[in-house]
Design a protein around this motif. Structure first.
Motif, PDB file in Angstrom:
ATOM      1  N   ARG A 148      -9.742   8.021 -14.613  1.00  0.00           N
ATOM      2  CA  ARG A 148     -10.382   9.861 -14.400  1.00  0.00           C
ATOM      3  C   ARG A 148     -11.030  10.108 -13.989  1.00  0.00           C
ATOM      4  O   ARG A 148     -11.296  11.399 -14.008  1.00  0.00           O
ATOM      5  N   GLY A 149     -11.449  10.087 -12.860  1.00  0.00           N
ATOM      6  CA  GLY A 149     -11.699  10.787 -11.755  1.00  0.00           C
ATOM      7  C   GLY A 149     -11.953  10.238 -10.153  1.00  0.00           C
ATOM      8  O   GLY A 149     -11.969   9.386  -9.760  1.00  0.00           O
ATOM      9  N   PRO A 150     -12.865  11.017  -9.347  1.00  0.00           N
ATOM     10  CA  PRO A 150     -13.391  10.831  -7.872  1.00  0.00           C
ATOM     11  C   PRO A 150     -13.840   9.441  -7.907  1.00  0.00           C
ATOM     12  O   PRO A 150     -13.535   8.648  -7.278  1.00  0.00           O
ATOM     13  N   GLY A 151     -14.568   9.703  -8.820  1.00  0.00           N
ATOM     14  CA  GLY A 151     -16.001   8.001  -8.667  1.00  0.00           C
ATOM     15  C   GLY A 151     -14.885   7.187  -8.913  1.00  0.00           C
ATOM     16  O   GLY A 151     -15.700   5.977  -8.077  1.00  0.00           O
ATOM     17  N   LEU A 152     -13.625   6.863  -8.929  1.00  0.00           N
ATOM     18  CA  LEU A 152     -13.367   5.871  -9.806  1.00  0.00           C
ATOM     19  C   LEU A 152     -11.671   5.917  -8.833  1.00  0.00           C
ATOM     20  O   LEU A 152     -10.681   4.789  -9.446  1.00  0.00           O
ATOM     21  N   THR A 153     -11.335   6.067  -7.822  1.00  0.00           N
ATOM     22  CA  THR A 153     -10.569   6.873  -6.869  1.00  0.00           C
ATOM     23  C   THR A 153      -9.818   5.042  -6.516  1.00  0.00           C
ATOM     24  O   THR A 153      -9.121   4.986  -6.648  1.00  0.00           O
ATOM     25  N   ILE A 154     -11.230   4.536  -6.153  1.00  0.00           N
ATOM     26  CA  ILE A 154     -10.894   3.462  -5.513  1.00  0.00           C
ATOM     27  C   ILE A 154      -9.832   2.244  -6.487  1.00  0.00           C
ATOM     28  O   ILE A 154      -9.479   1.598  -6.253  1.00  0.00           O
ATOM     29  N   ASP A 155     -10.499   2.386  -7.961  1.00  0.00           N
ATOM     30  CA  ASP A 155     -10.446   1.178  -9.166  1.00  0.00           C
ATOM     31  C   ASP A 155      -8.955   1.496  -9.594  1.00  0.00           C
ATOM     32  O   ASP A 155      -8.194   1.139  -9.875  1.00  0.00           O
ATOM     33  N   PHE A 156      -8.652   2.812  -9.343  1.00  0.00           N
ATOM     34  CA  PHE A 156      -7.341   3.900 -10.004  1.00  0.00           C
ATOM     35  C   PHE A 156      -6.145   3.035  -8.334  1.00  0.00           C
ATOM     36  O   PHE A 156      -5.102   2.210  -9.137  1.00  0.00           O
ATOM     37  N   ALA A 157      -6.684   3.425  -6.876  1.00  0.00           N
ATOM     38  CA  ALA A 157      -5.877   3.231  -6.309  1.00  0.00           C
ATOM     39  C   ALA A 157      -5.553   0.955  -6.264  1.00  0.00           C
ATOM     40  O   ALA A 157      -4.088   0.720  -5.446  1.00  0.00           O
ATOM     41  N   LEU A 158      -6.632   0.651  -6.372  1.00  0.00           N
ATOM     42  CA  LEU A 158      -6.561  -1.070  -6.121  1.00  0.00           C
ATOM     43  C   LEU A 158      -5.604  -1.313  -7.692  1.00  0.00           C
ATOM     44  O   LEU A 158      -4.800  -2.449  -7.117  1.00  0.00           O
ATOM     45  N   LYS A 159      -5.562  -0.730  -9.137  1.00  0.00           N
ATOM     46  CA  LYS A 159      -4.538  -1.013 -10.439  1.00  0.00           C
ATOM     47  C   LYS A 159      -3.196  -0.868  -9.498  1.00  0.00           C
ATOM     48  O   LYS A 159      -2.347  -1.345  -9.785  1.00  0.00           O
ATOM     49  N   LEU A 160      -3.099   0.656  -8.975  1.00  0.00           N
ATOM     50  CA  LEU A 160      -1.820   0.606  -8.130  1.00  0.00           C
ATOM     51  C   LEU A 160      -1.113  -0.150  -7.392  1.00  0.00           C
ATOM     52  O   LEU A 160       0.419  -0.566  -7.481  1.00  0.00           O
ATOM     53  N   VAL A 161      -1.720  -0.907  -6.422  1.00  0.00           N
ATOM     54  CA  VAL A 161      -1.754  -1.629  -5.359  1.00  0.00           C
ATOM     55  C   VAL A 161      -1.306  -3.364  -6.039  1.00  0.00           C
ATOM     56  O   VAL A 161      -0.090  -3.221  -5.561  1.00  0.00           O
ATOM     57  N   GLU A 162      -2.006  -3.334  -7.767  1.00  0.00           N
ATOM     58  CA  GLU A 162      -1.365  -4.682  -8.082  1.00  0.00           C
ATOM     59  C   GLU A 162      -0.717  -4.687  -8.991  1.00  0.00           C
ATOM     60  O   GLU A 162       0.572  -5.523  -8.804  1.00  0.00           O
ATOM     61  N   LEU A 163      -0.287  -3.464  -9.214  1.00  0.00           N
ATOM     62  CA  LEU A 163       1.176  -3.549 -10.200  1.00  0.00           C
ATOM     63  C   LEU A 163       2.076  -2.453  -9.295  1.00  0.00           C
ATOM     64  O   LEU A 163       3.694  -2.959  -9.893  1.00  0.00           O
ATOM     65  N   ILE A 164       2.456  -2.566  -8.644  1.00  0.00           N
ATOM     66  CA  ILE A 164       3.192  -2.911  -7.187  1.00  0.00           C
ATOM     67  C   ILE A 164       3.913  -3.807  -5.930  1.00  0.00           C
ATOM     68  O   ILE A 164       4.790  -4.350  -5.971  1.00  0.00           O
ATOM     69  N   ALA A 165       2.182  -4.692  -5.834  1.00  0.00           N
ATOM     70  CA  ALA A 165       2.186  -5.841  -4.891  1.00  0.00           C
ATOM     71  C   ALA A 165       1.853  -7.107  -5.516  1.00  0.00           C
ATOM     72  O   ALA A 165       1.420  -7.825  -4.733  1.00  0.00           O
ATOM     73  N   GLY A 166       0.790  -6.836  -7.378  1.00  0.00           N
ATOM     74  CA  GLY A 166       0.168  -8.279  -7.687  1.00  0.00           C
ATOM     75  C   GLY A 166      -1.094  -8.172  -7.110  1.00  0.00           C
ATOM     76  O   GLY A 166      -2.321  -7.830  -6.436  1.00  0.00           O
ATOM     77  N   LYS A 167      -1.759  -9.115  -8.119  1.00  0.00           N
ATOM     78  CA  LYS A 167      -2.791  -9.479  -8.072  1.00  0.00           C
ATOM     79  C   LYS A 167      -3.918  -9.544  -6.758  1.00  0.00           C
ATOM     80  O   LYS A 167      -4.904  -9.609  -6.335  1.00  0.00           O
ATOM     81  N   GLU A 168      -2.575 -10.944  -6.020  1.00  0.00           N
ATOM     82  CA  GLU A 168      -3.325 -11.657  -5.284  1.00  0.00           C
ATOM     83  C   GLU A 168      -3.650 -10.585  -3.872  1.00  0.00           C
ATOM     84  O   GLU A 168      -4.461 -10.125  -3.068  1.00  0.00           O
ATOM     85  N   LYS A 169      -2.626  -9.853  -3.636  1.00  0.00           N
ATOM     86  CA  LYS A 169      -3.020  -8.444  -2.654  1.00  0.00           C
ATOM     87  C   LYS A 169      -3.860  -7.503  -2.481  1.00  0.00           C
ATOM     88  O   LYS A 169      -4.579  -7.394  -2.436  1.00  0.00           O
ATOM     89  N   ARG A 170      -4.243  -6.863  -4.029  1.00  0.00           N
ATOM     90  CA  ARG A 170      -4.786  -5.832  -4.990  1.00  0.00           C
ATOM     91  C   ARG A 170      -6.789  -6.745  -4.814  1.00  0.00           C
ATOM     92  O   ARG A 170      -8.101  -6.442  -3.427  1.00  0.00           O
ATOM     93  N   ASP A 171      -6.463  -8.094  -5.103  1.00  0.00           N
ATOM     94  CA  ASP A 171      -7.850  -8.613  -4.327  1.00  0.00           C
ATOM     95  C   ASP A 171      -8.112  -8.749  -2.752  1.00  0.00           C
ATOM     96  O   ASP A 171      -9.263  -8.220  -2.334  1.00  0.00           O
ATOM     97  N   ALA A 172      -6.749  -8.985  -1.912  1.00  0.00           N
ATOM     98  CA  ALA A 172      -7.248  -9.036  -1.149  1.00  0.00           C
ATOM     99  C   ALA A 172      -7.800  -7.342  -0.065  1.00  0.00           C
ATOM    100  O   ALA A 172      -8.705  -8.074   1.065  1.00  0.00           O
ATOM    101  N   VAL A 173      -7.161  -6.813  -0.283  1.00  0.00           N
ATOM    102  CA  VAL A 173      -7.839  -4.765  -0.053  1.00  0.00           C
ATOM    103  C   VAL A 173      -8.568  -5.219  -0.595  1.00  0.00           C
ATOM    104  O   VAL A 173      -9.779  -4.488   0.343  1.00  0.00           O
ATOM    105  N   ALA A 174      -8.548  -5.469  -1.789  1.00  0.00           N
ATOM    106  CA  ALA A 174     -10.310  -5.437  -2.449  1.00  0.00           C
ATOM    107  C   ALA A 174     -11.452  -5.617  -1.697  1.00  0.00           C
ATOM    108  O   ALA A 174     -12.613  -5.225  -1.519  1.00  0.00           O
ATOM    109  N   ALA A 175     -10.776  -7.039  -0.915  1.00  0.00           N
ATOM    110  CA  ALA A 175     -12.399  -8.060  -0.927  1.00  0.00           C
ATOM    111  C   ALA A 175     -12.628  -6.880   0.629  1.00  0.00           C
ATOM    112  O   ALA A 175     -13.514  -7.080   1.524  1.00  0.00           O
ATOM    113  N   GLY A 176     -11.432  -6.945   1.570  1.00  0.00           N
ATOM    114  CA  GLY A 176     -11.911  -6.211   2.440  1.00  0.00           C
ATOM    115  C   GLY A 176     -12.124  -5.251   2.663  1.00  0.00           C
ATOM    116  O   GLY A 176     -12.800  -4.092   3.619  1.00  0.00           O
TER     117      GLY A 176
END
Length: 180
Positions: A148-176
């Motif tokens: 949707r836009g700039p304030g939601l970029t973290i959600d966007f990027a984390l979803k891309l991580v999940e799509l490529i590297a899986g939910k576990e990697k997404r959750d680890a990056v989000a926690a960091g």
């Protein structure tokens, strides 16, 4: 390892491009920024100069895993070479992502026909054939991801991580990042 290419053009949204690159790299993914301007230094929407990794003309898209279009400007729609690469890539079923104003490029290419998508408010008219989900931060429909836009970029990027590297990697990056 394949590469995620993030396109940069004059007026791109800094948050959407750089936070996406940062988060994907935190996940250990190979990410390269690609200038569409003919110059490696690209000036973003708020006057910040960013040095791209590659020029469009020297990029080998056969090594691509995903193509990403940050928003901030409709100028992405002016680059015929990029649009040709995006269309061919998406038509092979490969992953394409766009945020903010840039889903307009996908709409113009016919890639959103019958697909759910979101975009920055005011750009809905350019998402030809899309099932609009404008209250959603990120929408994934098949091989197309829209944000949707700039304030939601973290959600966007984390979803891309999940799509490529899986939910576990997404959750680890989000926690960091201290993101819930």
């Amino acid at each position: 390892m394949k590469t995620i290419f993030v396109f940069l053009t004059t007026g791109f949204e800094e948050i959407e491009a750089m936070a996406t690159v940062d988060i994907l790299r935190r996940a250990g993914l190979d990410v390269k920024t690609v200038s569409l301007t003919g110059n490696k230094t690209v000036v973003a929407s708020h006057g910040v100069p960013i040095v791209a990794d590659l020029l469009f003309e020297e990029t080998d898209f056969s090594k691509a895993e995903m193509l990403v279009l940050p928003g901030g400007t409709p100028k992405y729609n002016d680059h015929e070479g990029m649009k040709k690469e995006v269309l061919a890539f998406a038509n092979k079923g490969e992953k394409v992502a766009a945020i903010c104003a840039s889903p307009m490029v996908l709409g113009g290419l016919g890639l959103l026909n019958g697909k759910s998508a979101t975009c920055y408010p005011g750009f809905e008219q350019y998402l030809a054939g899309a099932n609009l989900q404008t209250s959603e931060a990120v929408v994934v429909d098949g091989n197309i991801t829209t944000g949707r836009g700039p304030g939601l970029t973290i959600d966007f990027a984390l979803k891309l991580v999940e799509l490529i590297a899986g939910k576990e990697k997404r959750d680890a990056v989000a926690a960091g990042l201290l993101v819930n």
